[in-house]
Design an enzyme around this catalytic site. Structure first.
Site, short mmCIF file in Angstrom:
data_model
loop_
_atom_site.label_atom_id
_atom_site.label_comp_id
_atom_site.label_asym_id
_atom_site.label_seq_id
_atom_site.Cartn_x
_atom_site.Cartn_y
_atom_site.Cartn_z
N GLU A 43 0.83 -1.22 0.00
CA GLU A 43 0.00 0.00 0.00
C GLU A 43 0.86 1.26 0.00
OE1 GLU A 43 -3.16 0.47 -0.52
OE2 GLU A 43 -3.50 -1.66 -0.74
N TYR A 123 -6.83 6.29 4.24
CA TYR A 123 -7.03 5.33 3.15
C TYR A 123 -6.22 4.06 3.39
CZ TYR A 123 -6.61 3.02 -1.31
OH TYR A 123 -6.61 2.07 -2.28
N ASP A 141 -10.20 6.53 -1.63
CA ASP A 141 -9.26 7.45 -2.28
C ASP A 141 -9.92 8.01 -3.55
OD1 ASP A 141 -9.23 5.38 -4.06
OD2 ASP A 141 -7.06 5.25 -4.23
#
Ligand code: SF4
Length: 335
Positions: A43, A123, A141
């Site tokens: 991520e 997020y 997002d």
């Protein structure tokens, strides 16, 4: 949002999306893992870098630093070197800081704990908790907002934090038990079908029968955004000084843009006379708020100017992380 109708539409959208994801998802190296550390690495890498680029780095990075403990114990220079080419190096430093926290106290399992890790925003925290632990923690997002505003024909300005919050809350209400799949399915739809640039591929979309923007032919009217601020443009002269088989480098400041990385001598105005110019080319690099318009010169240096570090191509490749912004000129190291 007309709250009730929109919520009903979202509820209908969930199973359609999950079914589509089951058959249409891409095979990506970070798919399928439930290890929160590996999900954190993917991520963070994906925050500002394209999937295609991250693919080439993710597994190599994890071979070097397979656990949070290994990353916590590593030399910062090695971490930055492994990150070279991904750009936005503060992410690598934050990731190592997060690894130190995890190595001491274990991987947190709640939103506050994950959100408190260095470099992790709402997020990313939502994505980690959904994917690793199947918790109903929406990760919202720009991609997710685009597909939702199209599905719901929502005029909410997605640059407004209050709108993001509304969408997070709406999603939380419809989150299914397979939270990880759902979270990734939203991202996948935004990446390969309801794409950010150009026309969305509505013919391949599991929501084509229910999507309001598609029904009214207004796909491109959404999402609604604030007017973009213009990026600042800076003109730079980049001098790639060569003497024998060595090149001149300089360490950037420890704070600010590309902090602590190495660069070729760079000048906002005209550079001093270093020697004979062998080649010249132009290149541009775009940061979030800034554009560098660069003119680079490969120069046969008159001497080993003492204000610089002089290193061979091999030494540079082993030990000096040069940011991607200079990619057009690092090619000259091989000439
Ligand atoms: S139908 Fe088209 S506009 Fe609507 S969500 Fe799907 S791809 Fe996007």
């Amino acid at each position: 949002m007309e709250e009730d109708k929109s919520l009903k539409l979202l509820q209908r959208a969930v199973p359609l999306l999950l079914e589509w994801y089951g058959v249409s998802k891409r095979t990506l190296p970070w798919r399928g893992t439930k290890d929160p550390y590996r999900i954190l690495v993917s991520e963070i890498m994906l925050q500002q870098t394209r999937v295609e680029t991250v693919k080439g780095y993710y597994l190599t990075f994890l071979e070097k630093f397979p656990t949070a403990e290994a990353l916590a114990a590593a030399d910062e220079a090695d971490v930055l070197k492994a990150w070279e080419g991904l750009g936005y190096y503060s992410r690598a430093r934050n990731l190592q800081k997060a690894a130190k926290t995890i190595a001491k106290a274990g991987f947190p399992r709640d939103f506050q704990g994950v959100r408190a890790l260095s470099g992790v925003g709402d997020y990313t925290a939502g994505a980690i908790l959904s994917i690793a632990y199947d918790l109903p923690c929406p990760a919202v997002d720009g991609n997710v907002l685009r597909i939702l505003t199209r599905l719901l024909e929502s005029e909410e300005n997605i640059d407004d934090e209050r709108s993001r919050k509304k969408f997070r809350e709406a999603l939380r209400e419809v989150y299914p038990a397979q939270a990880g799949d759902f979270c990734q399915a939203l991202m996948e739809l935004g990446a390969i079908v309801c794409v950010p640039n150009g026309l969305p591929l509505c013919g391949e979309c599991p929501w084509r029968e229910i999507c309001r923007a598609h029904q009214s032919g207004r796909e491109l009217d959404f999402p609604v955004r604030s007017e973009k601020k213009k990026r600042r443009v800076v003109a730079l002269n980049v001098c790639v000084l060569r003497k024998g088989n060595k090149f001149a480098l300089k360490k950037r400041e420890e704070k600010g843009l590309l902090a602590g990385l190495y660069e070729f001598p760079v000048f906002e105005g005209s550079p001093p006379d270093f020697g004979r110019v062998l080649k010249e080319k132009r290149a541009k690099h775009v940061f979030t708020h800034l554009e560098w318009h660069m003119t680079g010169q490969l120069i046969e240096a008159n001497e080993y100017f003492p204000q610089y570090i002089w290193a061979t191509k091999e030494e540079i490749e082993r030990g000096y992380a040069i940011p991607n912004a200079f990619k057009a000129f690092t090619e000259w190291l091989r000439t």
